[in-house]
Design an enzyme around this catalytic site. Structure first.
Site, short mmCIF file in Angstrom:
data_model
loop_
_atom_site.label_atom_id
_atom_site.label_comp_id
_atom_site.label_asym_id
_atom_site.label_seq_id
_atom_site.Cartn_x
_atom_site.Cartn_y
_atom_site.Cartn_z
N ARG A 54 -4.07 -16.09 13.65
CA ARG A 54 -4.53 -14.95 12.85
C ARG A 54 -4.91 -13.75 13.73
NH1 ARG A 54 -9.24 -15.60 10.88
NH2 ARG A 54 -9.03 -17.80 10.35
N ASP A 176 0.08 8.30 4.14
CA ASP A 176 1.13 7.33 3.86
C ASP A 176 2.47 7.99 4.22
OD1 ASP A 176 3.10 5.71 2.71
OD2 ASP A 176 1.74 4.99 1.15
N LYS A 201 9.95 -0.76 3.42
CA LYS A 201 10.93 0.26 2.99
C LYS A 201 11.85 0.66 4.16
CE LYS A 201 8.79 0.38 -1.05
NZ LYS A 201 7.80 -0.68 -1.01
C1 LIG Z 1 4.65 5.06 -0.61
C2 LIG Z 1 4.29 3.61 -0.68
N1 LIG Z 1 3.17 3.17 -0.08
C3 LIG Z 1 2.80 1.87 -0.12
C4 LIG Z 1 3.54 0.95 -0.81
C5 LIG Z 1 3.09 -0.49 -0.87
O1 LIG Z 1 3.78 -1.25 0.07
P1 LIG Z 1 4.16 -2.81 -0.12
O2 LIG Z 1 5.05 -2.92 -1.30
O3 LIG Z 1 4.80 -3.14 1.20
O4 LIG Z 1 2.86 -3.53 -0.32
C6 LIG Z 1 4.72 1.35 -1.44
C7 LIG Z 1 5.54 0.36 -2.18
O5 LIG Z 1 6.39 0.71 -2.99
C8 LIG Z 1 5.10 2.72 -1.38
O6 LIG Z 1 6.22 3.16 -1.99
#
Ligand SMILES: Cc1ncc(COP(=O)(O)O)c(C=O)c1O
Length: 370
Positions: A54, A176, A201
């Protein structure tokens, strides 16, 4: 532990494409493998730095080195993007205020809303394109979450202006960067405190991995986030980090092709009679179209293609699309007929033929049925 042979020197700063290919590899020494192996181990011989699975893993470290180098900070991988969001929201003390875009990824907003409903935090959702309103909201904030472009509205935030207002209030700024990737935007160079990724993604890029990551230049914050990640066990899967690192090696090539496909599709879609709107921020591989005839037309499109896959998520080699409001939790300010398109790396003419065929089907519908 992999030693990165690409440590930059003042005389030889490496460019992003080179970093994507080379960062986080084992040292160039006889018989070293070129790729960091997958280390499947839950426990390590006592006396070292890791001890238990971990707290670290050489395969995670290789991925973290590579993404950290691309974003310009120290990276921590998480089990998913939302595990990283949860860990970041935990920085906010009881009753602290979180500012977030009203059109941020819905899963992030659901977390913020859930914490507020349970009396843990207060929140203010903002229109990120209204910089004055965001700056005002930052005054008493503890954490400001920025998404730019936003998912799925594709709005752009003024990151430097928001960072400066948030820092005046002593708030952390988390950007983000999932849609832009470090190749198109590096928020740490704009003084953001943390970059967040759903590495699921574009970073991993092949629809086969769930993974999250944060990157920061703040050593103290890094330690807090690592401690929290390890304590709650929001740690990544080893195979996932290996796959994501393999995906990251071609990020620049994939993104270049996907972006050029997206730009060409935007050119062809703009002005199409079936569309009320074509949203594209000018960069990246995500387009949002709004069907003039609303949800029924949008649903028909997503059922009428053979190449474009009707699926959620984005950022992969194959083109996918979905009507976002099919998710009940998507805000009502997102148009009912908005289809978010994640453009892949196929031949753009094939993508266009498939899409144009689906749009043409709308014309064939009996009057009054859309
Ligand atoms: C812009 C964005 N941030 C965070 C996330 C969340 O990520 P995860 O699906 O890997 O938990 C997503 C998922 O679609 C996203 O599009």
């Amino acid at each position: 532990m992999p030693t990165d042979p690409t440590t930059p020197t003042a005389a030889r700063p490496l460019r992003p494409a080179t970093l994507a290919v080379t960062a986080g590899r084992p040292a160039h020494e006889p018989d070293n493998p070129l790729n960091t192996p997958i280390t499947m181990a839950s426990t390590y011989v006592a006396g070292g730095d890791t001890e238990y699975g971990r707290y670290g893993n050489p395969t995670w470290t290789a991925f973290e080195e590579a993404l950290g180098r691309l974003e310009g900070g120290r990276c921590l991988a998480f089990s998913s993007g939302l595990a990283a969001v949860s860990t970041l929201l935990d920085l906010v003390g009881p009753g602290g205020k979180v500012v977030a875009p009203r059109h941020a990824y819905n899963g992030s907003i659901l977390q913020v809303a859930d914490l507020e409903a349970r009396g843990r935090i207060t929140t203010e959702l903002v229109d990120v394109t209204d910089t004055d309103a965001v700056v005002k909201a930052c005054v008493d904030a503890a954490l400001v979450l920025v998404e730019s472009p936003t998912n799925p509205a594709l709005e752009i935030a003024d990151i430097p202006a928001i960072v400066s207002a948030a820092h005046e209030a002593g708030a952390y700024v988390v950007v983000d960067n999932t849609f832009a990737t470090p190749l198109l935007q590096q928020p740490l160079t704009q003084d953001a405190d943390v970059v967040l990724h759903s590495a699921t993604k574009f970073i991993a890029g092949h629809s086969d991995v769930l993974l999250g990551a944060v990157v920061t230049r703040d050593d103290e914050l890094f330690d807090v986030l690592k401690k929290r990640r390890d304590m709650i066990g929001a740690t990544p899967g080893t195979f996932e980090t290996w796959l994501a690192l393999r995906g990251l090696r071609t990020l620049h090539v994939r993104l270049e092709r996907a972006q050029s496909n997206a730009q060409e599709l935007v050119r062809r879609l703009t002005g199409h009679s079936a569309l009320g709107e074509v949203r594209y921020p000018g960069f990246g591989a995500i387009i949002s179209i709004v069907l003039a005839d609303g949800a029924i037309a949008a649903d028909l499109i997503t059922r009428s293609t053979t190449l474009w896959v009707h699926a959620t998520s984005l950022g992969s080699v194959e083109s996918t699309f979905e009507r976002r409001r099919r998710w009940k939790s998507e805000p009502a300010t997102i148009p009912d007929g908005l289809v978010r398109m994640s453009v892949g790396i196929e031949d753009v003419d094939d993508l266009w033929d498939d899409l144009a065929g689906a749009l043409d089907q709308l014309k064939a519908q009996p009057p009054g049925t859309l």
